[in-house]
Design a protein around this motif. Structure first.
Motif, mmCIF file in Angstrom:
data_model
loop_
_atom_site.group_PDB
_atom_site.id
_atom_site.type_symbol
_atom_site.label_atom_id
_atom_site.label_comp_id
_atom_site.label_asym_id
_atom_site.label_seq_id
_atom_site.Cartn_x
_atom_site.Cartn_y
_atom_site.Cartn_z
ATOM 1 N N VAL A 142 -14.643 5.886 -3.515
ATOM 2 C CA VAL A 142 -13.278 5.742 -4.015
ATOM 3 C C VAL A 142 -12.850 6.988 -4.792
ATOM 4 N N GLN A 146 -6.282 5.926 -4.710
ATOM 5 C CA GLN A 146 -6.496 4.913 -3.683
ATOM 6 C C GLN A 146 -6.186 3.519 -4.222
ATOM 7 N N LYS A 147 -5.999 2.595 -3.280
ATOM 8 C CA LYS A 147 -5.746 1.195 -3.618
ATOM 9 C C LYS A 147 -6.982 0.367 -3.261
ATOM 10 N N ALA A 170 -8.406 4.491 -9.201
ATOM 11 C CA ALA A 170 -7.775 3.624 -8.211
ATOM 12 C C ALA A 170 -6.750 2.689 -8.854
ATOM 13 N N TYR A 207 -4.165 -1.315 1.908
ATOM 14 C CA TYR A 207 -5.223 -0.989 0.945
ATOM 15 C C TYR A 207 -6.285 -0.096 1.596
ATOM 16 N N ASP A 208 -6.912 0.717 0.747
ATOM 17 C CA ASP A 208 -7.969 1.622 1.217
ATOM 18 C C ASP A 208 -9.330 0.955 1.249
ATOM 19 N N GLY A 230 -9.434 2.086 6.689
ATOM 20 C CA GLY A 230 -9.895 1.492 5.440
ATOM 21 C C GLY A 230 -11.300 0.920 5.562
#
Length: 333
Positions: A142, A146-147, A170, A207-208, A230
């Motif tokens: 991460v 990022q989400k 994040a 979302y990642d 993802g």
């Protein structure tokens, strides 16, 4: 020494308090006098036999993965630690046994206890923090911006994973009941979905990373909120053939895991996302990095209840009830 053991796998039976020999410290081991032990749902799953295919333990077995205590003996090859050091650890698979007065652990799996934590707080950390680290840092990698969606934010893994993901930069979404919202906002969650009244799939998209810890239905919905490319990392299964290879499982186990994970792997490929199963491992060096984050105030433990050692069965039942907010610990000294 006194220890809580299982003589057979059982869904209904409790742990038995028994007299067991103090473990011998091998040349690379430290012998730890247990002051506190953290409980995890993994302990319950091993008790029931859910993991006996991939973790074939010899019975009787002393349960318990998390420990905080003081070193009372060191093996002749131990370099980092000495008698009297205050330490904590997640005992390695096939060497578990923290629900006891003493445990021998390889020094590579041990770290110095954070100076700003009590023994009980320290015992709550290793398994859940290493799970979060290995999922978010090691596997998902991460990065800032990022989400990340972390399911069951008020649970043991969730409370640490939220804090770690925020430290990595994040934006974090999670699920919880409304009574846990204040706790999770304090830990840094940006978006909280009330799982009792709302469907997270209707609120979250693009979302990642997803850290999955729930059931099959939740897993499949989580695949759909990921952007192409993802990553979904599951700590609740289903295990994959890649995992079987990592642990050196037999061809038969590889075949079974290939079959049980085929559906979710197919769904992931169809959506161009990566699915993997994580069964965290003991790792003292990573735990040392987590110690620094704790001492800096970046990560703080969330302990729901501390039970006396003799009430370990009650503590395990509380874990199994799903009501715990954060971690449950038993105190020996």
């Amino acid at each position: 020494m006194k220890a809580f053991i299982i003589n057979r796998y059982s869904r209904n039976g409790g742990l038995e308090l028994a007299d067991m020999p103090v473990p011998e410290a091998k040349d690379e081991d430290v012998l730890v006098e247990v002051h506190a032990a953290g409980l995890n749902l993994l302990d319950s799953k091993i008790k029931t036999g859910e993991f006996k295919l991939i973790l074939p333990y010899k019975l009787p077995l002393i349960l318990g993965h998390d420990v905080a205590g003081i070193i009372t003996r060191v093996g002749k090859n131990v370099k980092k630690f000495k008698v009297g050091d205050k330490v904590y650890a997640r005992a390695a698979d096939h060497r578990v046994g923290t629900f006891a007065e003493f445990i021998a652990i390889d020094e590579k799996d041990v770290a110095f206890k954070p100076e700003n934590l009590s023994m009980e707080e320290a015992a709550s950390i290793p398994l859940v923090a290493l799970t979060a680290w290995q999922a978010l840092v090691e596997r998902a990698q991460v990065v800032n911006g990022q989400k990340v969606f972390i399911q069951a934010g008020s649970g043991g893994v969730g409370t640490v994973a939220i804090q770690l993901a925020k430290h990595l930069g994040a934006s974090v979404a999670t699920t919880a009941s409304a009574k846990s919202f204040n706790l999770l906002e304090g830990l840094g969650a940006d978006v909280i979905v009330d799982y009792k009244n709302e469907d997270f799939e209707k609120h979250l998209s693009n979302y990642d990373v997803v850290l999955n810890s729930q059931d099959k239905k939740t897993l499949e919905k989580s695949l759909r909120i990921l952007k192409p490319g993802g990553k979904l990392i599951s700590i609740s299964g289903p295990p994959t053939p890649d995992f079987a290879r990592e642990v050196g499982a037999s061809w038969f186990v590889k075949l079974i895991l290939s079959l049980v994970s085929a559906h979710v792997r197919r769904l992931a490929r169809k959506r161009n996302v990566d699915y993997s199963f994580l069964f965290m491992r003991a790792q003292g060096e990573q735990l040392g990095k987590i110690t620094k984050l704790i001492e800096e105030g970046t990560i703080r433990p969330v302990v729901d209840k501390v039970f006396p050692f003799e009430k370990t069965n009650e503590a395990l039942s509380y874990i199994e009830s799903g009501r715990a907010k954060g971690k449950i610990v038993v105190k020996l000294r």
